[in-house]
Design an enzyme around this catalytic site. Structure first.
Site, PDB file in Angstrom:
ATOM      1  N   ASN A  10     -72.474   8.585 -77.323  1.00  0.00           N
ATOM      2  CA  ASN A  10     -71.935   8.293 -75.997  1.00  0.00           C
ATOM      3  C   ASN A  10     -70.479   8.741 -75.987  1.00  0.00           C
ATOM      4  O   ASN A  10     -69.636   8.107 -76.604  1.00  0.00           O
ATOM      5  CB  ASN A  10     -72.059   6.787 -75.715  1.00  0.00           C
ATOM      6  CG  ASN A  10     -71.397   6.393 -74.404  1.00  0.00           C
ATOM      7  OD1 ASN A  10     -70.979   7.251 -73.626  1.00  0.00           O
ATOM      8  ND2 ASN A  10     -71.307   5.090 -74.166  1.00  0.00           N
ATOM      9  N   TRP A  11     -70.229   9.825 -75.286  1.00  0.00           N
ATOM     10  CA  TRP A  11     -68.872  10.397 -75.303  1.00  0.00           C
ATOM     11  C   TRP A  11     -67.925   9.677 -74.356  1.00  0.00           C
ATOM     12  O   TRP A  11     -66.744  10.010 -74.287  1.00  0.00           O
ATOM     13  CB  TRP A  11     -68.927  11.903 -74.966  1.00  0.00           C
ATOM     14  CG  TRP A  11     -69.616  12.741 -75.995  1.00  0.00           C
ATOM     15  CD1 TRP A  11     -70.233  12.306 -77.140  1.00  0.00           C
ATOM     16  CD2 TRP A  11     -69.776  14.176 -75.982  1.00  0.00           C
ATOM     17  NE1 TRP A  11     -70.760  13.373 -77.836  1.00  0.00           N
ATOM     18  CE2 TRP A  11     -70.494  14.533 -77.141  1.00  0.00           C
ATOM     19  CE3 TRP A  11     -69.391  15.185 -75.096  1.00  0.00           C
ATOM     20  CZ2 TRP A  11     -70.824  15.853 -77.447  1.00  0.00           C
ATOM     21  CZ3 TRP A  11     -69.718  16.511 -75.388  1.00  0.00           C
ATOM     22  CH2 TRP A  11     -70.426  16.832 -76.558  1.00  0.00           C
ATOM     23  N   LYS A  12     -68.455   8.749 -73.570  1.00  0.00           N
ATOM     24  CA  LYS A  12     -67.631   7.985 -72.615  1.00  0.00           C
ATOM     25  C   LYS A  12     -66.759   8.932 -71.779  1.00  0.00           C
ATOM     26  O   LYS A  12     -67.202  10.025 -71.439  1.00  0.00           O
ATOM     27  CB  LYS A  12     -66.819   6.925 -73.370  1.00  0.00           C
ATOM     28  CG  LYS A  12     -67.723   6.028 -74.233  1.00  0.00           C
ATOM     29  CD  LYS A  12     -67.081   4.774 -74.734  1.00  0.00           C
ATOM     30  CE  LYS A  12     -68.092   3.980 -75.557  1.00  0.00           C
ATOM     31  NZ  LYS A  12     -67.557   2.693 -76.026  1.00  0.00           N
ATOM     32  N   HIS A  96     -74.345  -0.213 -69.625  1.00  0.00           N
ATOM     33  CA  HIS A  96     -73.373  -0.306 -70.716  1.00  0.00           C
ATOM     34  C   HIS A  96     -72.390  -1.437 -70.417  1.00  0.00           C
ATOM     35  O   HIS A  96     -72.059  -1.691 -69.263  1.00  0.00           O
ATOM     36  CB  HIS A  96     -72.634   1.032 -70.868  1.00  0.00           C
ATOM     37  CG  HIS A  96     -71.839   1.115 -72.122  1.00  0.00           C
ATOM     38  ND1 HIS A  96     -70.603   0.531 -72.241  1.00  0.00           N
ATOM     39  CD2 HIS A  96     -72.111   1.685 -73.315  1.00  0.00           C
ATOM     40  CE1 HIS A  96     -70.150   0.748 -73.476  1.00  0.00           C
ATOM     41  NE2 HIS A  96     -71.042   1.438 -74.146  1.00  0.00           N
ATOM     42  N   GLU A  98     -69.328  -1.571 -70.613  1.00  0.00           N
ATOM     43  CA  GLU A  98     -68.151  -1.144 -69.837  1.00  0.00           C
ATOM     44  C   GLU A  98     -68.485  -1.081 -68.347  1.00  0.00           C
ATOM     45  O   GLU A  98     -67.634  -1.356 -67.501  1.00  0.00           O
ATOM     46  CB  GLU A  98     -67.649   0.205 -70.386  1.00  0.00           C
ATOM     47  CG  GLU A  98     -66.951   0.015 -71.735  1.00  0.00           C
ATOM     48  CD  GLU A  98     -67.110   1.157 -72.721  1.00  0.00           C
ATOM     49  OE1 GLU A  98     -67.428   2.287 -72.318  1.00  0.00           O
ATOM     50  OE2 GLU A  98     -66.922   0.903 -73.940  1.00  0.00           O
ATOM     51  N   GLU A 168     -75.715  -3.848 -77.955  1.00  0.00           N
ATOM     52  CA  GLU A 168     -74.314  -3.537 -78.227  1.00  0.00           C
ATOM     53  C   GLU A 168     -73.481  -4.802 -78.015  1.00  0.00           C
ATOM     54  O   GLU A 168     -73.083  -5.101 -76.876  1.00  0.00           O
ATOM     55  CB  GLU A 168     -73.820  -2.431 -77.287  1.00  0.00           C
ATOM     56  CG  GLU A 168     -74.520  -1.108 -77.474  1.00  0.00           C
ATOM     57  CD  GLU A 168     -73.642   0.064 -77.030  1.00  0.00           C
ATOM     58  OE1 GLU A 168     -73.433   0.965 -77.846  1.00  0.00           O
ATOM     59  OE2 GLU A 168     -73.143   0.053 -75.890  1.00  0.00           O
ATOM     60  N   GLY A 174     -65.809  -0.447 -80.009  1.00  0.00           N
ATOM     61  CA  GLY A 174     -64.470   0.134 -80.062  1.00  0.00           C
ATOM     62  C   GLY A 174     -63.459  -0.708 -80.829  1.00  0.00           C
ATOM     63  O   GLY A 174     -62.259  -0.470 -80.761  1.00  0.00           O
ATOM     64  N   SER A 214     -69.164   0.159 -83.068  1.00  0.00           N
ATOM     65  CA  SER A 214     -68.441   0.556 -84.283  1.00  0.00           C
ATOM     66  C   SER A 214     -69.363   1.104 -85.381  1.00  0.00           C
ATOM     67  O   SER A 214     -69.095   0.889 -86.570  1.00  0.00           O
ATOM     68  CB  SER A 214     -67.571  -0.593 -84.809  1.00  0.00           C
ATOM     69  OG  SER A 214     -66.584  -0.933 -83.854  1.00  0.00           O
ATOM     70  N   GLY A 235     -70.190   5.494 -80.187  1.00  0.00           N
ATOM     71  CA  GLY A 235     -69.093   5.891 -79.302  1.00  0.00           C
ATOM     72  C   GLY A 235     -68.094   6.748 -80.059  1.00  0.00           C
ATOM     73  O   GLY A 235     -68.303   7.946 -80.275  1.00  0.00           O
ATOM     74  N   GLY A 236     -67.014   6.130 -80.508  1.00  0.00           N
ATOM     75  CA  GLY A 236     -65.897   6.852 -81.132  1.00  0.00           C
ATOM     76  C   GLY A 236     -66.305   7.855 -82.195  1.00  0.00           C
ATOM     77  O   GLY A 236     -65.829   8.998 -82.202  1.00  0.00           O
TER      78      GLY A 236
END
Ligand code: 13P
Length: 252
Positions: A10-12, A96, A98, A168, A174, A214, A235-236
């Protein structure tokens, strides 16, 4: 039948077009010859067409980070499932944390997105997870049950591959604070049992439940070794070619 693991990036709201092109190319290379797992990337909407060109003909699947339930119409700021299909997208991340926390998306709205995606042949990745306050108050399983049941309300699943779930925990996203394998497995097993209550056994047993929060090259192996963890939503660490490559090549 064993479930085929899915590694999803997920590149957000990251990547310029040039960065997206380079990163997607690295993911395609990293996947060459892999037959026992699936890989998906979800760039921002603006990079979907560019990344679609890069992944075309490869085994890397393309996903959007959200999707509307309507075919078309006056829905400013939304993207229709057919528009995504036209670009070669076959999956969409929905619900998600977010979206829930920053943009106020409710279980009811998320349920409409899931239904709409499936109606137009897009595989939803339905995300759910508790906040730190909810975990500390002992409400984790109640929150997961509410989010999963509401998110899937009225949703029939003919093929287990048509729906993916992703646990999640909000406190792990994150933050560098991954859920322990035991904490993750406990949640996944709970959700597996919910699915068994909601769907036919053969479907519920084959549906994939990803873990996200994470995930990195150092913890992916242990997480994916858990019996009910069927992949990762990253993610990251999906934004760096070398770490995502290592995650794709997880060893069980
Ligand atoms: P991180 O891997 O950066 O914690 O993000 C997880 C996530 O939100 C994936 O959807």
């Amino acid at each position: 039948m064993p479930r085929i693991p899915l590694i999803a990036g997920n590149w957000k709201m990251y990547t310029s077009l040039a960065e997206a092109r380079t990163l997607a190319g690295a993911v395609v290379s990293a996947c060459k010859g892999l037959t026992d797992r699936e890989v998906m990337i979800a760039p921002p909407f603006t990079a979907l067409a560019t990344v679609a060109e890069v992944v075309r003909g490869s085994q890397v699947r393309l996903a959007a980070q959200n999707v509307c339930w309507e075919e078309q119409g006056a829905f400013t700021g939304e993207i229709a499932p057919g528009m995504l299909r036209e670009l070669g997208c076959t999956m969409a991340i929905i619900g998600h944390s977010e979206r829930r926390q920053i943009f106020g998306e409710t279980d009811a709205l998320i349920n409409r997105r899931v239904a709409g995606a499936m109606r137009f042949g897009i595989t939803p990745i339905l995300c759910f997870g508790e906040t730190l306050a909810e975990r500390e108050a002992g409400q984790t399983m109640a929150v997961l049950e509410r989010q999963v049941r509401a998110g899937l309300s009225g949703i029939a699943v003919a093929e287990p591959a048509n729906l993916v779930l992703a646990y999640e925990p909000v406190w792990a996203i994150g933050t560098g604070k991954t859920a322990s394998e035991e904490q993750a497995q406990e949640a996944h097993e709970f959700v597996r049992n919910l699915l068994l209550d909601m769907y036919e056994k053969s479907i519920a047993q084959q549906m994939r439940i990803l873990y996200g929060g994470s995930v990195n090259s150092g913890n992916v192996d242990a997480l994916l070794r858990q019996p009910d963890i069927d992949g990762a939503l990253v993610g990251g660490a999906s934004l760096k070619a070398d770490s995502f490559e290592r995650i794709i090549h997880f060893r069980q």
